[in-house]
Design a protein around this motif. Structure first.
Motif, PDB file in Angstrom:
ATOM      1  N   THR A 109       0.836  -1.197   0.000  1.00  0.00           N
ATOM      2  CA  THR A 109       0.000   0.000   0.000  1.00  0.00           C
ATOM      3  C   THR A 109       0.871   1.247   0.000  1.00  0.00           C
ATOM      4  O   THR A 109       2.042   1.204   0.379  1.00  0.00           O
ATOM      5  CB  THR A 109      -0.921   0.032   1.224  1.00  0.00           C
ATOM      6  N   GLU A 153       0.524   7.458   1.555  1.00  0.00           N
ATOM      7  CA  GLU A 153      -0.327   8.619   1.297  1.00  0.00           C
ATOM      8  C   GLU A 153      -1.793   8.224   1.173  1.00  0.00           C
ATOM      9  O   GLU A 153      -2.687   8.917   1.669  1.00  0.00           O
ATOM     10  CB  GLU A 153       0.137   9.326   0.011  1.00  0.00           C
ATOM     11  N   GLU A 154      -2.053   7.090   0.518  1.00  0.00           N
ATOM     12  CA  GLU A 154      -3.435   6.629   0.350  1.00  0.00           C
ATOM     13  C   GLU A 154      -4.032   6.184   1.678  1.00  0.00           C
ATOM     14  O   GLU A 154      -5.201   6.457   1.970  1.00  0.00           O
ATOM     15  CB  GLU A 154      -3.474   5.475  -0.653  1.00  0.00           C
ATOM     16  N   LYS A 155      -3.254   5.482   2.482  1.00  0.00           N
ATOM     17  CA  LYS A 155      -3.770   4.991   3.764  1.00  0.00           C
ATOM     18  C   LYS A 155      -4.031   6.155   4.728  1.00  0.00           C
ATOM     19  O   LYS A 155      -5.017   6.129   5.474  1.00  0.00           O
ATOM     20  CB  LYS A 155      -2.782   3.994   4.382  1.00  0.00           C
ATOM     21  N   GLU A 161      -7.285   7.729   3.827  1.00  0.00           N
ATOM     22  CA  GLU A 161      -8.423   6.953   4.310  1.00  0.00           C
ATOM     23  C   GLU A 161      -8.699   7.244   5.779  1.00  0.00           C
ATOM     24  O   GLU A 161      -9.863   7.397   6.186  1.00  0.00           O
ATOM     25  CB  GLU A 161      -8.152   5.463   4.119  1.00  0.00           C
TER      26      GLU A 161
END
Length: 348
Positions: free
Chosen positions: A321, A324-326, A329
């Motif tokens: 993963t 930045e995306e986590k 979220e």
């Protein structure tokens, strides 16, 4: 697709980021998700007030944080000093120490996220006192505090608690971190965590929570999905060095992090939480910067991050993963626990 290596400065190792792998087809094992009903008291629970533990000792009818010596410790003050000498060049030593259990609250069904803010502050104050007491003993070189939460990390008892190992040795991760921090301090007269915080705040995408003297973020070099650091801005060797005002800020940020964790999938969120504090071995540990690290084992609601060839065989972590995306979220969910929001709606 992303193929990138990111340097983990505290561990001095590379993390391979290949975020596109998180959406790959999966036909392997999954874990059961969702929240389970947990009663507020269990007669057979060794951590509930008034119950008898495996040692035969009975818990008092405690109302706040409760600390006791672990009945099944992995280290002990009476560890045998006369050990059988191993063959050849192998070495061994006595695993001496004190192991304790810290119950967060009397209720069996409350997670750290479900405690009141004042209860979180009381827990931090207990940790401060335990570090001072145990670390002040001449035979104790390190005080490791940690919480294992969730069945997927091997916890069989959901009663909210953590453990303390005060040992006659320094656990390797902390020993390595102390050495790295000291070298950085000698070169820059600044802690490495200060540089990490400055970089995270300059970028901004991975910040999850902040208040006054404390902040939380998914680090640029995160190994696990949703891995999160909580740190004071001011360099402190341990939690015990924080002032009352700093403890209050730290408690607020820590509480917000675990609430966001639970809100992510609207269920208790599993993790390993470890307090990174300076060893108490009598040496100077310039540059050591206290912080808490969360290592959640799930990369999706029912999928574990398995350690396999790259990690076990190759020694380099492969992250499925993107940090930045986590972080995005976690920022997107409410800072108010989903159970409390439901109660407000019901009674509103």
């Amino acid at each position: 697709m992303t193929w990138e290596q990111r340097w983990h400065p505290l561990r001095e190792e590379w993390v391979i980021v290949a975020a596109h792998r998180n959406s790959r087809p999966w036909a392997g094992e999954t874990v059961e998700g969702g929240a389970k009903a947990v009663p507020d008291y269990v007669a057979s629970c060794p951590l509930c007030p008034g119950n008898v533990r495996v040692s035969g000792a009975r818990n008092p009818d405690y109302r706040g944080v409760y600390v006791f010596d672990n009945d099944m410790p992995c280290v002990g003050p009476d560890a045998p000093r006369e050990l059988e000498r191993p063959a050849g060049f192998y070495r061994n030593a006595a695993a001496e120490g004190i192991a304790r259990v810290v119950c967060y609250a009397p209720r069996h069904d409350l997670t750290l996220a479900e405690l009141r803010r004042d209860q979180v502050v009381a827990l931090l104050e207990t940790w401060q006192a335990q570090y001072r007491e145990l670390g002040g003993r001449p035979e104790v070189e390190h005080v490791l505090m940690f919480e294992n939460k969730g069945e997927v990390v091997g916890v069989s008892n959901p009663h909210p608690h953590c453990q303390i190992y005060a040992t006659n040795f320094v656990f390797k991760t902390i020993a390595n971190e102390a050495a790295v921090a000291r070298r950085f301090w000698d070169d820059h007269r600044r802690t490495m965590m200060e540089e990490i915080v400055a970089a995270e705040e300059s970028d901004g995408r991975r910040i999850i929570a902040r208040r006054g003297s404390a902040l939380a973020f998914v680090p640029y070099f995160a190994r696990y999905a949703y891995e999160t650091f909580v740190t004071p801005r001011r360099p402190c060797a341990s939690l015990a060095d924080l002032s009352a005002a700093e403890v209050d800020d730290f408690a607020a940020v820590l509480h917000e992090v675990v609430i966001r964790f639970d809100n992510l999938w609207r269920a208790p969120f599993p993790y390993v939480m470890a307090l990174h504090q300076a060893p108490t071995d009598g040496r100077t540990h310039d540059g050591f910067h206290f912080h808490i690290e969360f290592h959640p084992p799930l990369r999706k609601p029912n999928l574990l991050k398995y350690l396999a060839g790259p990690e076990i065989g190759g020694g380099s972590f492969l992250s499925d993963t993107a940090p930045e995306e986590k972080a995005a979220e976690l920022r997107a969910v409410s800072p108010i626990l989903y159970k409390h929001e439901a109660e407000r709606t019901t009674h509103g």
